[in-house]
Design an enzyme around this catalytic site. Structure first.
Site: not given
Ligand code: NAD
Length: 510
Positions: A174, A246, A280, A378
């Site tokens: 997804k 992550e 990240c 962040e």
């Molecule tokens: P997000 O949490 O808004 O969304 C991530 C994913 O989760 C999307 O596909 C979204 O549609 C889905 N989602 C949203 N609500 C959900 C729910 N209730 N249940 C299941 N899925 C749901 O994150 P983002 O804005 O897309 O990404 C940025 C964040 O990701 C930053 O905080 C960044 O640090 C983090 N990130 C972490 C890593 C790592 O390896 N630690 C790597 C890349 C990004």
């Protein structure tokens, strides 16, 4: 593979989501939002396809993954164009951190999966199991659901699917609703590499689609924000489904007075602004020992001032791309405004750049402290707040003053001192005189401490999490009845007592 991913929105029982090019503001595609029932149907197909994929074994699966590796390198321009169009990042950020990663990862997991998941013959010191065959084996969980963010559509969304597939699982990805096109392209790549139908499927949609996926799969690999990660874990608890998380970070950089300030300044500029700061493991805050502070700030500011920003138009065209996700721009602006209101100075940047498209100028902030959100939350944008500290102890205390613990870096010519300091930082990975490149070593575990996550990717743990451990004990030579079996007798009970004292009772008393 069935073309679920190309089916019209109506056919999937959902509505359409427009995908925008953040560097131009143009809508480049509209994709279906899969409903909960459509997700359930995808998982049923994955479940039906998985046993055959598991049964063909590591060698055959490795062949498919190696063909997919070749497909990535053969189609790299097309993949880069897709990534750049849906993220607004530079050609270079798509090439180095996405294409190179995916190509390496296909080869790594094809080669290492059979080793990491090989049966492990065990020996035990316990006399009750002497002479028996003891084995630990790893069996794929079945169907893995991968939910990804928008910042690295290939590396962070699709990348986690590769070890899951190598282990013999079916996978449903997804992707972020902001950047789904790369995942669909990778479905095409896997099809071209000969992956059987339904072993990999893409479920386009938003948070509700992700949430529905959690209900039906056997493991959830989530990459995204800490806020959503908590919701994912809560949902998964309902079905007791294991999760890998992550999450976000606020990576500190500690610059000691004896550091090579040119290298540290180049690294600070690069590792805070690459991918538009939307990494990240970006350098999100810097602590510099007082004697080196002025020179470091001057060098970093010079470098950041010279960065070219704008719409990417091929290799070498710009250094810093767009802000991929519209609400992120509000967060960046809020953090800078909050800092300025509390006394910070902007040395360069500090504003959203004019459109079309969404851009925030590469920004250096000084006179910052931990009352400001730019130092504690962040930001995920092209900003670099730099704080002067008295000494390494103060830097360490401030670095650890965070709910996050993803990654960190220490900069000094005294490698021994640097490593000692690194070991005291509360983060899943710490570099000395470097940053981020540890991520490219797929042998090294990568995962956050504290609110930055749960579990790891890469290394043995990065594939074993997609399996269930099974213990096997095989008794080969045995009589009709073992002495400890019924009926209990005084003689055997005494013997076991004596044996226990003999084996374990000879230690010194404290
Ligand atoms: P997000 O949490 O808004 O969304 C991530 C994913 O989760 C999307 O596909 C979204 O549609 C889905 N989602 C949203 N609500 C959900 C729910 N209730 N249940 C299941 N899925 C749901 O994150 P983002 O804005 O897309 O990404 C940025 C964040 O990701 C930053 O905080 C960044 O640090 C983090 N990130 C972490 C890593 C790592 O390896 N630690 C790597 C890349 C990004």
């Amino acid at each position: 593979m069935a073309s679920v991913e190309q089916a019209p929105a109506a056919a999937q029982g959902g509505t359409g989501i427009p995908v925008e090019n953040p560097a131009t503001g143009e809508t480049i595609a509209t994709l279906p939002t899969l409903s909960a029932s459509a997700v359930k149907a995808l998982v049923a197909r994955a479940r039906a396809a998985q046993p055959a994929w598991e049964a063909i074994g590591f060698e055959e699966r490795g062949r498919v993954l190696r063909r997919a590796q070749k497909w990535v390198t053969d189609n790299s321009e097309r993949i880069i164009a897709t990534i750049v169009s849906e993220t607004g990042k530079t050609y270079e950020d798509a090439q180095l951190a996405e294409i190179m990663y995916a190509a390496a990862a296909f080869g790594f997991w094809a080669k290492e999966a059979p080793h990491f998941l090989a049966d492990e013959p065990m020996k035990s010191a316990n006399p009750l199991v002497k002479g028996k065959k003891l084995v630990v084996r790893y069996r794929p969980v079945g169907v893995v659901g991968v939910i990804g963010p928008w910042n690295f559509p290939l590396t962070n969304s699709f990348g986690d699917c590769i070890p899951a597939l190598a282990a013999g699982n079916a996978v449903i990805l997804k992707p972020s609703e902001v950047t789904p096109l790369t995942s669909l392209l990778m479905a095409e790549g896997l099809r071209a590499a000969g992956l059987p139908d339904d072993v990999f499927q893409v479920a386009t949609g938003d948070g509700a689609t992700g949430s529905a996926l959690i209900d039906h799969v056997d493991f959830v690999m989530f990459t995204g924000s800490t806020k959503t990660g908590k919701k994912v874990m809560e949902r998964a608890a309902k079905t007791l489904t294991p999760v890998g998380l992550e999450l976000g970070g606020k990576d500190p950089m500690i610059v000691l007075a004896d550091a090579d300030l040119d290298r540290a300044a180049n690294a600070a500029a690069y590792y805070s602004m690459n991918n538009g700061g939307q990494v990240c493991i970006s350098i999100e805050r810097v602590y510099v020992e007082a004697p080196a502070y002025d020179e470091f700030v001057r060098k970093v500011t010079d470098r950041v001032k010279s960065l070219r920003q704008g719409r990417p138009s091929g290799p070498g065209s710009i250094d810093v791309g767009a802000v991929t996700f519209p609400p992120q721009l509000d967060i960046i602006e809020a953090h800078v405004a909050d800092a300025v209101a509390k006394g910070a100075r902007v040395l360069t940047g500090g504003r959203a750049a004019p459109g079309p498209g969404m851009f925030y100028e590469p920004t250096v902030l000084v006179d910052v402290d931990h009352t400001m959100s730019c130092m504690t939350e962040e930001t995920f944008g092209p900003t670099l707040p730099i704080m002067k500290v008295a000494d390494a102890d103060e830097a360490l205390r401030l670095a650890n003053d965070s709910p996050y613990g993803l990654q960190a870096s220490v900069w000094t010519k005294d490698l021994r001192r640097g490593e000692q300091l690194a070991r005291r930082v509360e983060a899943g990975a710490v570099c000395v005189n470097d940053a981020q490149v540890n991520y490219t070593a797929l042998e090294l575990p990568m995962g956050g401490w504290k609110s930055s996550g749960l579990g790891t990717r890469h290394g043995a743990g990065g594939i074993r999490k997609y399996t269930q451990q099974q213990t096997l004990l095989v008794t080969r030579f045995a009589g009709k009845r073992d002495p400890h079996m019924f009926p209990y007798s005084k003689r055997v009970t005494k013997l076991i007592g004596g044996l226990t004292r003999l084996l374990y009772g000879r230690g010194k008393r404290a």
